[in-house]
Design a protein around this motif. Structure first.
Motif, PDB file in Angstrom:
ATOM      1  N   VAL A  98       6.609 -42.967  14.919  1.00 43.05           N
ATOM      2  CA  VAL A  98       7.325 -42.545  13.717  1.00 43.05           C
ATOM      3  C   VAL A  98       7.135 -41.031  13.589  1.00 43.05           C
ATOM      4  O   VAL A  98       6.004 -40.546  13.554  1.00 43.05           O
ATOM      5  N   LEU A  99       8.232 -40.298  13.503  1.00 46.99           N
ATOM      6  CA  LEU A  99       8.184 -38.840  13.423  1.00 46.99           C
ATOM      7  C   LEU A  99       8.169 -38.389  11.969  1.00 46.99           C
ATOM      8  O   LEU A  99       8.999 -38.825  11.160  1.00 46.99           O
ATOM      9  N   THR A 100       7.208 -37.527  11.623  1.00 51.72           N
ATOM     10  CA  THR A 100       7.076 -37.006  10.265  1.00 51.72           C
ATOM     11  C   THR A 100       6.875 -35.492  10.305  1.00 51.72           C
ATOM     12  O   THR A 100       6.581 -34.926  11.351  1.00 51.72           O
ATOM     13  N   ILE A 101       7.011 -34.874   9.147  1.00 53.04           N
ATOM     14  CA  ILE A 101       6.762 -33.433   9.004  1.00 53.04           C
ATOM     15  C   ILE A 101       5.719 -33.250   7.917  1.00 53.04           C
ATOM     16  O   ILE A 101       5.815 -33.849   6.838  1.00 53.04           O
ATOM     17  N   GLU A 102       4.736 -32.415   8.204  1.00 51.34           N
ATOM     18  CA  GLU A 102       3.665 -32.142   7.253  1.00 51.34           C
ATOM     19  C   GLU A 102       3.857 -30.746   6.679  1.00 51.34           C
ATOM     20  O   GLU A 102       3.440 -29.758   7.257  1.00 51.34           O
ATOM     21  N   GLY A 103       4.542 -30.697   5.535  1.00 50.83           N
ATOM     22  CA  GLY A 103       4.747 -29.432   4.853  1.00 50.83           C
ATOM     23  C   GLY A 103       6.209 -29.165   4.554  1.00 50.83           C
ATOM     24  O   GLY A 103       7.025 -29.026   5.463  1.00 50.83           O
ATOM     25  N   GLY A 104       6.544 -29.110   3.268  1.00 49.54           N
ATOM     26  CA  GLY A 104       7.915 -28.860   2.831  1.00 49.54           C
ATOM     27  C   GLY A 104       8.456 -27.493   3.197  1.00 49.54           C
ATOM     28  O   GLY A 104       9.652 -27.229   3.050  1.00 49.54           O
ATOM     29  N   GLU A 105       7.590 -26.614   3.714  1.00 53.96           N
ATOM     30  CA  GLU A 105       8.064 -25.301   4.176  1.00 53.96           C
ATOM     31  C   GLU A 105       9.157 -25.454   5.222  1.00 53.96           C
ATOM     32  O   GLU A 105      10.007 -24.576   5.381  1.00 53.96           O
ATOM     33  N   ALA A 106       9.132 -26.577   5.941  1.00 52.59           N
ATOM     34  CA  ALA A 106      10.106 -26.827   7.002  1.00 52.59           C
ATOM     35  C   ALA A 106      11.539 -26.825   6.486  1.00 52.59           C
ATOM     36  O   ALA A 106      12.479 -26.603   7.253  1.00 52.59           O
ATOM     37  N   LEU A 107      11.725 -27.043   5.204  1.00 52.17           N
ATOM     38  CA  LEU A 107      13.074 -27.075   4.637  1.00 52.17           C
ATOM     39  C   LEU A 107      13.666 -25.687   4.451  1.00 52.17           C
ATOM     40  O   LEU A 107      14.862 -25.553   4.214  1.00 52.17           O
ATOM     41  N   ASN A 108      12.836 -24.659   4.563  1.00 53.33           N
ATOM     42  CA  ASN A 108      13.301 -23.279   4.356  1.00 53.33           C
ATOM     43  C   ASN A 108      14.035 -23.109   3.028  1.00 53.33           C
ATOM     44  O   ASN A 108      14.998 -22.358   2.927  1.00 53.33           O
ATOM     45  N   GLY A 109      13.618 -23.869   2.012  1.00 54.36           N
ATOM     46  CA  GLY A 109      14.243 -23.750   0.701  1.00 54.36           C
ATOM     47  C   GLY A 109      15.623 -24.368   0.612  1.00 54.36           C
ATOM     48  O   GLY A 109      16.332 -24.154  -0.369  1.00 54.36           O
ATOM     49  N   ARG A 110      16.012 -25.132   1.614  1.00 53.04           N
ATOM     50  CA  ARG A 110      17.357 -25.728   1.650  1.00 53.04           C
ATOM     51  C   ARG A 110      17.244 -27.253   1.714  1.00 53.04           C
ATOM     52  O   ARG A 110      16.849 -27.809   2.727  1.00 53.04           O
ATOM     53  N   ILE A 111      17.621 -27.929   0.654  1.00 51.49           N
ATOM     54  CA  ILE A 111      17.541 -29.386   0.610  1.00 51.49           C
ATOM     55  C   ILE A 111      18.398 -30.028   1.696  1.00 51.49           C
ATOM     56  O   ILE A 111      18.093 -31.120   2.179  1.00 51.49           O
ATOM     57  N   GLU A 112      19.468 -29.337   2.123  1.00 52.86           N
ATOM     58  CA  GLU A 112      20.343 -29.867   3.181  1.00 52.86           C
ATOM     59  C   GLU A 112      19.584 -30.074   4.491  1.00 52.86           C
ATOM     60  O   GLU A 112      19.986 -30.872   5.334  1.00 52.86           O
ATOM     61  N   GLN A 113      18.485 -29.347   4.652  1.00 51.47           N
ATOM     62  CA  GLN A 113      17.673 -29.466   5.856  1.00 51.47           C
ATOM     63  C   GLN A 113      17.122 -30.889   6.008  1.00 51.47           C
ATOM     64  O   GLN A 113      16.886 -31.347   7.117  1.00 51.47           O
ATOM     65  N   LEU A 114      16.952 -31.589   4.874  1.00 52.54           N
ATOM     66  CA  LEU A 114      16.481 -32.978   4.929  1.00 52.54           C
ATOM     67  C   LEU A 114      17.428 -33.842   5.763  1.00 52.54           C
ATOM     68  O   LEU A 114      16.979 -34.643   6.588  1.00 52.54           O
ATOM     69  N   ASP A 115      18.731 -33.682   5.545  1.00 51.78           N
ATOM     70  CA  ASP A 115      19.711 -34.453   6.320  1.00 51.78           C
ATOM     71  C   ASP A 115      19.622 -34.123   7.803  1.00 51.78           C
ATOM     72  O   ASP A 115      19.704 -35.019   8.646  1.00 51.78           O
ATOM     73  N   LEU A 116      19.456 -32.852   8.120  1.00 48.25           N
ATOM     74  CA  LEU A 116      19.355 -32.451   9.528  1.00 48.25           C
ATOM     75  C   LEU A 116      18.128 -33.081  10.182  1.00 48.25           C
ATOM     76  O   LEU A 116      18.212 -33.630  11.285  1.00 48.25           O
ATOM     77  N   PHE A 117      16.989 -33.021   9.499  1.00 45.49           N
ATOM     78  CA  PHE A 117      15.776 -33.616  10.053  1.00 45.49           C
ATOM     79  C   PHE A 117      15.899 -35.142  10.143  1.00 45.49           C
ATOM     80  O   PHE A 117      15.458 -35.750  11.107  1.00 45.49           O
ATOM     81  N   TYR A 118      16.514 -35.757   9.130  1.00 47.42           N
ATOM     82  CA  TYR A 118      16.712 -37.199   9.165  1.00 47.42           C
ATOM     83  C   TYR A 118      17.550 -37.590  10.388  1.00 47.42           C
ATOM     84  O   TYR A 118      17.231 -38.546  11.093  1.00 47.42           O
ATOM     85  N   ASN A 119      18.605 -36.844  10.644  1.00 49.46           N
ATOM     86  CA  ASN A 119      19.456 -37.120  11.799  1.00 49.46           C
ATOM     87  C   ASN A 119      18.726 -36.920  13.121  1.00 49.46           C
ATOM     88  O   ASN A 119      19.108 -37.509  14.136  1.00 49.46           O
ATOM     89  N   LEU A 120      17.667 -36.127  13.122  1.00 46.58           N
ATOM     90  CA  LEU A 120      16.838 -35.942  14.314  1.00 46.58           C
ATOM     91  C   LEU A 120      15.756 -37.023  14.429  1.00 46.58           C
ATOM     92  O   LEU A 120      14.978 -37.025  15.377  1.00 46.58           O
ATOM     93  N   GLY A 121      15.709 -37.919  13.446  1.00 43.96           N
ATOM     94  CA  GLY A 121      14.769 -39.037  13.521  1.00 43.96           C
ATOM     95  C   GLY A 121      13.507 -38.895  12.702  1.00 43.96           C
ATOM     96  O   GLY A 121      12.604 -39.718  12.805  1.00 43.96           O
ATOM     97  N   VAL A 122      13.418 -37.860  11.875  1.00 42.99           N
ATOM     98  CA  VAL A 122      12.246 -37.689  11.009  1.00 42.99           C
ATOM     99  C   VAL A 122      12.333 -38.713   9.880  1.00 42.99           C
ATOM    100  O   VAL A 122      13.377 -38.873   9.259  1.00 42.99           O
ATOM    101  N   ARG A 123      11.211 -39.407   9.628  1.00 39.93           N
ATOM    102  CA  ARG A 123      11.224 -40.437   8.600  1.00 39.93           C
ATOM    103  C   ARG A 123      10.177 -40.224   7.508  1.00 39.93           C
ATOM    104  O   ARG A 123       9.971 -41.094   6.667  1.00 39.93           O
ATOM    105  N   GLY A 124       9.542 -39.081   7.494  1.00 38.03           N
ATOM    106  CA  GLY A 124       8.598 -38.770   6.426  1.00 38.03           C
ATOM    107  C   GLY A 124       8.406 -37.270   6.318  1.00 38.03           C
ATOM    108  O   GLY A 124       8.489 -36.564   7.326  1.00 38.03           O
ATOM    109  N   LEU A 125       8.195 -36.791   5.094  1.00 39.01           N
ATOM    110  CA  LEU A 125       7.947 -35.368   4.850  1.00 39.01           C
ATOM    111  C   LEU A 125       6.953 -35.254   3.705  1.00 39.01           C
ATOM    112  O   LEU A 125       7.213 -35.766   2.611  1.00 39.01           O
ATOM    113  N   THR A 126       5.811 -34.623   3.970  1.00 35.77           N
ATOM    114  CA  THR A 126       4.889 -34.359   2.869  1.00 35.77           C
ATOM    115  C   THR A 126       5.346 -33.097   2.153  1.00 35.77           C
ATOM    116  O   THR A 126       5.950 -32.209   2.764  1.00 35.77           O
ATOM    117  N   LEU A 127       5.071 -33.016   0.875  1.00 30.88           N
ATOM    118  CA  LEU A 127       5.495 -31.852   0.112  1.00 30.88           C
ATOM    119  C   LEU A 127       4.782 -30.591   0.582  1.00 30.88           C
ATOM    120  O   LEU A 127       5.375 -29.522   0.672  1.00 30.88           O
TER     121      LEU A 127
END
Length: 147
Positions: A98-127
């Motif tokens: 299961v692929l996750t991201i540790e740190g909301g910095e990965a979004l670069n302040g753009r909520i749309e980034q969530l969709d991009l990461f989801y499409n890459l198979g990410v299924r969890g993101l810690t704040l």
């Protein structure tokens, strides 16, 4: 058996090894997962302070590394995106990744980034982790006084 976190992806290239190689370093590798009886492993892409100039770019690099490791080790491990994938992988006697991201910095302040990461198979993101970002204060920031 499920292990909800490891930072292995972020150190594989530093340690000049692959996920399939047993190593005394790092959180885990496939031989140690098998020995420990782990069926489902959550792999975190840790976004540390050194990634502050382009956290999303860094995350994409590590996701590419993850995908390469899955491909190299496909007889033993599969990237899973939902519960049905986990069930199928368990039936094949493989480890579910299961692929996750540790740190909301990965979004670069753009909520749309969530969709991009989801499409890459990410299924969890810690704040956050220890630091502060636009989503939250991390544990390393201490308690704020109440008013």
């Amino acid at each position: 058996m499920v292990d909800g976190h490891c930072d292995t992806l972020t150190v594989l290239s530093q340690q000049k090894r692959t996920l399939g190689m047993q190593s005394p370093h790092g959180h885990l590798d496939l031989p140690r997962l098998r020995k420990g009886g782990i069926d489902v492993q959550f792999f975190a892409v840790f976004v540390g302070p050194e990634c502050s100039s382009d956290p999303a770019g860094y995350v994409n690099e590590i996701i590419d590394l993850f995908n390469e490791e899955i491909k190299i080790n496909q007889p033993e491990i599969e990237h899973v995106r939902c519960y049905r994938d986990i069930e199928n992988t368990l039936q094949k006697k493989k480890t579910s990744a299961v692929l996750t991201i540790e740190g909301g910095e990965a979004l670069n302040g753009r909520i749309e980034q969530l969709d991009l990461f989801y499409n890459l198979g990410v299924r969890g993101l810690t704040l956050t982790w220890n630091g502060r970002n636009e989503l939250a204060d991390g544990v390393g920031m201490g308690l704020r006084p109440t008013v």
